[in-house]
Design a protein around this motif. Structure first.
Motif, short mmCIF file in Angstrom:
data_model
loop_
_atom_site.label_atom_id
_atom_site.label_comp_id
_atom_site.label_asym_id
_atom_site.label_seq_id
_atom_site.Cartn_x
_atom_site.Cartn_y
_atom_site.Cartn_z
N LYS A 157 145.64 -9.61 44.71
CA LYS A 157 145.18 -11.14 44.19
C LYS A 157 144.82 -12.27 44.66
O LYS A 157 145.41 -12.18 45.95
N PRO A 158 143.81 -13.28 44.60
CA PRO A 158 143.17 -13.92 44.87
C PRO A 158 144.36 -15.02 45.20
O PRO A 158 145.31 -15.46 44.46
N VAL A 159 144.19 -15.68 46.62
CA VAL A 159 145.35 -16.57 46.77
C VAL A 159 145.10 -18.32 46.63
O VAL A 159 144.25 -17.99 46.84
N GLN A 160 146.17 -18.66 46.03
CA GLN A 160 145.34 -19.76 45.35
C GLN A 160 145.76 -20.71 46.09
O GLN A 160 147.10 -21.48 46.52
N TYR A 312 163.42 -18.01 45.09
CA TYR A 312 161.90 -17.78 44.10
C TYR A 312 162.48 -16.58 43.45
O TYR A 312 161.57 -15.97 42.56
N ARG A 313 163.10 -15.69 43.72
CA ARG A 313 163.55 -14.59 43.16
C ARG A 313 161.71 -13.24 43.34
O ARG A 313 161.91 -12.50 42.14
N ASP A 314 160.84 -13.74 44.23
CA ASP A 314 159.91 -13.24 44.28
C ASP A 314 160.09 -12.10 45.21
O ASP A 314 159.42 -11.78 46.89
N HIS A 315 160.76 -10.71 44.60
CA HIS A 315 161.09 -9.72 45.75
C HIS A 315 160.04 -9.02 46.06
O HIS A 315 160.24 -8.24 47.29
N LYS A 316 159.07 -9.33 44.87
CA LYS A 316 158.17 -8.06 46.06
C LYS A 316 157.88 -9.12 47.80
O LYS A 316 156.57 -7.81 48.20
N VAL A 317 157.66 -9.60 47.45
CA VAL A 317 156.54 -10.89 48.60
C VAL A 317 157.52 -10.10 50.17
O VAL A 317 156.90 -10.01 51.22
N VAL A 370 156.76 -0.03 45.11
CA VAL A 370 156.20 -1.35 44.94
C VAL A 370 155.17 -2.29 45.09
O VAL A 370 154.58 -2.79 44.08
N ARG A 371 154.01 -1.06 45.52
CA ARG A 371 152.55 -1.75 45.70
C ARG A 371 151.92 -1.57 44.01
O ARG A 371 151.21 -2.06 43.67
N ALA A 372 152.52 -0.76 43.10
CA ALA A 372 151.81 -0.51 42.19
C ALA A 372 152.45 -1.71 40.88
O ALA A 372 151.26 -1.35 39.96
N THR A 373 153.38 -2.21 41.52
CA THR A 373 153.91 -3.10 40.46
C THR A 373 153.91 -4.89 40.60
O THR A 373 153.50 -4.84 41.87
N ASP A 374 153.95 -5.10 39.93
CA ASP A 374 153.54 -6.64 40.09
C ASP A 374 154.95 -7.73 40.72
O ASP A 374 155.28 -8.14 40.54
N THR A 375 156.02 -7.00 39.49
CA THR A 375 157.75 -7.77 39.69
C THR A 375 157.98 -6.61 40.18
O THR A 375 158.10 -4.89 40.42
#
Length: 398
Positions: A157-160, A312-317, A370-375
């Protein structure tokens, strides 16, 4: 007289209150764009500089406080009998100024096989003319997304960013060959690779994306790491000369000590002050308080960054960073391409590492998930970390 003392006392109290309020008042945030590796302000580059050893694992990272010509010549990169390995020379500035001699040195430096990465709002005219590009402004938008053209990164996804933070674009001359590595969502080019001899110039027009404010942002943090991942894993030179100047330039005593007469006057004044302290302070000197040793705040910094991601609970990062490090580990230790994570690659990794095929397959299954999921949930991140630690432990024990 009594009223005078009361007025004086009231004035003294008010002054004391004013001093205390000013002393404890929160300092305003410094929004200056310094891009310096010593500054922890929003637009410094302290965080990125501290992350460079992770982005280039096993390689030295050096902060350079010398002009380009001196740095290159002192490290014997251009000598014909030199055995020095190629390096990555990084410049992240608001404006990058290179005179003709410095440009000539950089061109020779890159032609010998090293790489130069420059991210700047303004490039010197000789550099633009030599490499065949110029800077322009992107059309006005509320925000712009940044994307990469590499096949493994183009689907992200583009980084805004706010428009005024990333509004410069690079226009390439038609008669100069270059590889476009990154664009904005309006179609403007902002990251290119220009090959020169055995090396390459990597040019970026969005230096603010590499500053503290954006590197620790939970969404924007991955852009700087992915941009630098285009460079090969080599020793890193981080330029600070164009931001801090040469070593010693910021010393208040530099002018005094550079002239013999002024230096002697300084030493005499210092000696006189020392004698005054020795003879006049014996009876009046207060007890000297014990000064604690400076604390190592490295762990506190790591804890702050960790808490930031946790809040932030952004575990995907976090998971993506661990996966990128793992794939880099496979490339460095087993010399395997990680573009396609198929069954053949898993079999080869299991054979080379000596780890059971079932464990390797389970680890790659988690990576693909992990790569396939958004969260990503807590237990997924924990399971991925557990599998990675088990792989490293078994691989390093063999």
């Amino acid at each position: 007289m009594k009223n005078y003392r009361l007025y004086a006392l009231a004035l003294g109290v008010l002054f004391a209150v004013f001093v205390v309020v000013e002393y404890y008042r929160p300092k305003p945030i410094d929004w200056n764009q310094t891009f310096s590796n010593k500054d922890k302000i929003p637009y410094g580059a302290y965080v990125l500089f501290e992350l460079l050893p992770d982005l280039f694992p096993g390689q030295s990272v050096t902060s350079v406080r010398l002009p380009v010509v001196n740095q290159v010549e002192e490290n014997s990169i251009l000598r014909e009998d030199s055995t020095a390995a190629p390096v990555n020379y990084l410049f992240v500035n608001g404006a990058t100024q290179l005179d003709k001699l410095e440009l000539k040195t950089l061109l020779q430096f890159v032609a010998q096989g090293s790489n130069v990465f420059i991210s700047s709002h303004h490039f010197s005219r000789p550099l633009q003319d030599t490499l065949g590009f110029k800077l322009e402004f992107a059309p006005k938008h509320d925000s712009l997304g940044l994307v990469f053209t590499h096949p493994q990164l183009s689907k992200n996804k583009p980084v805004q960013y706010a428009w005024d933070k990333v509004n410069r674009t690079i226009t390439l001359n038609a008669n100069h060959a270059a590889t476009v590595l990154g664009k904005n969502t309006a179609g403007g080019v902002n990251f290119v690779q220009i090959r020169f001899g055995k090396g390459s110039f990597y040019l970026s027009s969005v230096p603010l994306a590499f500053t503290n404010y954006h590197v620790i942002h939970p969404v924007q943090s991955k852009y700087a790491a992915q941009a630098l991942s285009h460079l090969p894993v080599r020793p890193v030179w981080w330029d600070e000369y164009q931001k801090q100047g040469a070593e010693g330039d910021d010393s208040v005593f530099r002018v005094l000590l550079s002239h013999e007469a002024l230096a002697w006057a300084y030493y005499l004044a210092l000696g006189g002050l020392l004698l005054f302290v020795l003879f006049e302070s014996k009876r009046t000197q207060r007890i000297i308080p014990v000064v604690e040793k400076p604390r190592n705040t490295t762990l506190e910094f790591v804890r702050v960054i960790g808490n930031l991601y946790f809040n932030y609970r952004d575990h995907k990062v976090i998971a993506e960073k661990k996966i990128n490090y793992f794939l880099e580990y496979l490339r460095l230790h087993y010399f395997e391409s990680t573009r396609v994570l198929d069954q053949e690659l898993q079999t080869r990794i299991a054979h080379k590492s000596g780890i059971a095929t079932s464990e390797v397959s389970e680890l790659f299954r988690l990576i693909n998930y992990v790569r396939a999921t958004d969260t990503l949930e807590d237990h997924n991140l924990w399971q991925l970390n557990k599998q990675l630690e088990s792989f490293y432990r078994q691989a390093n024990s063999r």
